[in-house]
Design an enzyme around this catalytic site. Structure first.
Site, PDB file in Angstrom:
ATOM      1  N   GLU A 178       3.605  20.502   5.930  1.00 60.08           N
ATOM      2  CA  GLU A 178       3.935  20.209   7.300  1.00 60.08           C
ATOM      3  C   GLU A 178       2.478  20.752   7.952  1.00 60.08           C
ATOM      4  OE1 GLU A 178       7.871  21.118   8.688  1.00 60.08           O
ATOM      5  OE2 GLU A 178       8.193  22.455   6.888  1.00 60.08           O
ATOM      6  N   ARG A 196      10.169  30.534  -4.653  1.00 55.06           N
ATOM      7  CA  ARG A 196       9.166  30.886  -3.782  1.00 55.06           C
ATOM      8  C   ARG A 196       8.569  32.199  -3.947  1.00 55.06           C
ATOM      9  NH1 ARG A 196      10.477  31.445   2.366  1.00 55.06           N
ATOM     10  NH2 ARG A 196       8.273  32.106   2.542  1.00 55.06           N
ATOM     11  N   LYS A 202       5.248  31.126   8.631  1.00 53.88           N
ATOM     12  CA  LYS A 202       4.602  30.499   9.602  1.00 53.88           C
ATOM     13  C   LYS A 202       4.536  30.855  11.146  1.00 53.88           C
ATOM     14  CE  LYS A 202       3.123  26.139   7.234  1.00 53.88           C
ATOM     15  NZ  LYS A 202       3.170  24.643   7.279  1.00 53.88           N
TER      16      LYS A 202
END
Length: 557
Positions: free
Chosen positions: A35, A262, A272
């Site tokens: 993204e 992850r 983020k």
């Protein structure tokens, strides 16, 4: 003896099973779908290496697809940075694509779903929708608009697209199951009204698809065979598959979502939102600050693509969340830099040393090795003169027994030069040493072949000729956080753990060969650490970032 093959990880095993069960190898296609709402960070390197690594292993194409469905947070700057990061890591993508390329197709499919009674326009605020979903152990409450006439939803959805309604007043929801224990299946929102310009489509769209709707359908459009994502999307897989059921046509590749754990690294945050806060509040100078866990930050700090890829390889592909010690990353960086870095002499905490019996007007250029780890690295010459700089820590007037550096009456060898003996010091009014006076053994020159040159002393010091010294700024970076897991404490703001001493700037001196140093070069400042030139350097002021120290106690099993 043949090298032992590494066992397949669980994702590779899934692919092998699919191939055995009839999937044509030519249909394999992977993607990396960032993204564009921030810079890529250390966690993304795992997804990058997995997807592009599979592409390399199977000779399959890998798309770079930007999932650009939220114009509120997305910028061209992030797109450009992501492309640069992937290129720097050494990977090549087959096509550069965008979810926004498919906005019309996604809209058309949504219209078909309304016609089939599988989606409806809801006029409730998002807060009410959230409340009605309840919790996994309690059935949700159906929206009063859930069974509105199909023609009415079609009309309202088109008018939403045309910008007739304000943000937050309407949304399009899939009609699935408000009693499902999986909250993602409780009539998820597919579209919301956002009257914001998009970095690619401009003002064309007034509604934007939600990530869950756009992501899987984009995979399908691109005929991605295996959609690999982090474990946080595991509960989204049923929705991924349900959406796919609505558009899938026989004979096409049916994309398969599978999840891997992850990667979390100690002393780092990878949210983020939190990284954005560090930038916005001026804790760091930007997304590429060398203290940031972004790929851009690691590159600026001096990490190498090879080291990062080796790190990911050592971490492996797991099914469970894991916390990786940052020392493993630093070990991989240090291991690679040891092979590729030119050894140079720089002094970061200088004190002057004068060799009293060396002629004042004399200077020599002495040969020294570039990198003992690389037989092809060759040698260079460094200037030597009567006045030098050495590290202040390398001298003590009165030293303990196991101090093998310079002390009054003691001898050391100057790297690639002579053996010297310290005789006296000069101090300022505060008692700090300003100058060390020494004498040298003229016959002890390194490599001269004389008996004196072969004489053994316990210490060897690096140095810089004062006459030829190149002034430099040295930036000593430490970890940005003092806590191993800064965002794990729910009751404490992660900002409380910011290390206020994560950057120290000092003025030092370097040998003149560094005058031509450029961004991307790697050096070992002998006996100090590994350094790289910073992008802030100018012709008047060279700046070097410390990448990692020379040694660490971390051990690899």
């Amino acid at each position: 003896m043949e090298e032992e093959k590494k066992p397949l990880n669980f994702i590779e095993q899934i692919i092998e099973n699919d191939l055995e069960n009839g999937l044509d190898k030519s249909k394999l296609r992977f993607r990396f779908p960032p993204e564009p709402n921030g810079y890529l960070h250390v966690g993304h390197t795992k997804a990058i290496c997995i997807n592009f690594g599979l592409g390399e292993k199977y000779g399959a194409p890998v798309n770079l697809r930007f999932d650009d469905t939220n114009p509120e947070k997305e910028e061209q700057e992030f797109v450009d940075a992501i492309k640069e990061d992937i290129k720097w890591l050494g990977f090549k993508y087959d096509q550069e694509l965008y979810a926004s390329d498919y906005f019309q197709q996604l809209y058309d499919w949504a219209v078909e779903m309304i016609k089939q009674g599988k989606a409806y326009v809801d006029e409730q605020p998002s807060e009410v929708i959230t409340e009605q979903r309840k919790n996994p152990t309690e059935a949700g409450i159906e929206s009063p608009y859930r069974n509105r006439p199909i023609e009415e939803s079609l009309d309202l959805f088109e008018r939403m697209k045309n910008g007739e309604f304000e943000e937050g007043t309407m949304s399009l929801r899939a009609k699935i199951d408000m009693t499902s224990p999986n909250m993602n299946m409780r009539d998820p929102v597919m579209y919301r009204i956002l009257k914001r310009p998009h970095h690619r489509t401009g003002e064309k769209w007034k509604i934007y698809p939600m990530y869950d709707w756009a992501h899987g359908e984009s995979d399908y459009i691109e005929q991605i065979s295996h959609s690999l994502c982090s474990l946080e999307f595991e509960n989204h897989r049923p929705l991924y598959d349900w959406y796919l059921d609505q558009v899938y046509e026989d004979g096409k590749v049916r994309n398969k979502q599978r999840e891997f754990a992850r990667m979390n690294v100690t002393y780092m945050v990878t949210s983020k939102r939190k990284l954005q806060r560090l930038v916005a509040e001026g804790v760091v100078t930007g997304w590429d600050d060398p203290r940031m866990p972004t790929i851009s930050g690691m590159r600026r700090l001096g990490y190498t693509p090879k080291a990062i890829r080796e790190f990911i390889d050592r971490v492996g592909v797991a099914k469970r969340e894991n916390l990786i010690n940052i020392q493993l990353l630093e070990f991989c960086v240090r291991e690679d830099l040891n092979k590729v870095s030119t050894r140079v002499m720089s002094v970061v905490n200088p004190v002057k040393l004068i060799i009293e019996n060396y002629p004042e007007d004399k200077e020599e250029w002495l040969e020294t090795e570039n990198n003992p780890e690389d037989e092809n690295a060759g040698t260079r010459e460094v200037p030597f003169s009567r006045e030098l700089y050495i590290e202040r820590e390398d001298f003590m007037e009165e030293a303990p027994k196991k101090f093998f550096r310079l002390t009054i009456g003691g001898e050391v060898r100057l790297k690639s030069a002579y053996i010297i003996k310290a005789n006296r010091v000069e101090k300022d009014e505060n008692g700090e040493i300003t100058t060390i006076y020494a004498t040298y053994d003229e016959e002890s020159k390194s490599g001269s072949g004389t008996e004196a040159s072969m004489r053994k002393v316990k210490g060897t010091l690096h140095w810089v000729s004062a006459k030829h010294a190149l002034p430099i700024e040295v930036r000593i970076y430490d970890r940005l956080f003092t806590h191993e897991q800064p965002d794990a404490e729910k009751e404490t703001d992660f900002m409380e753990f910011v290390n206020k001493d994560s950057l120290k700037k000092v003025q030092g001196f370097a040998e003149p060969s560094l005058k031509n140093a450029k961004v991307g070069d790697h050096y070992q400042f002998q006996r100090i650490g590994y350094f790289t030139p910073d992008k802030d350097s100018t012709a008047e002021q060279l700046i070097f970032n410390r990448t990692v120290t020379l040694k660490d106690s971390f051990k690899i099993d």
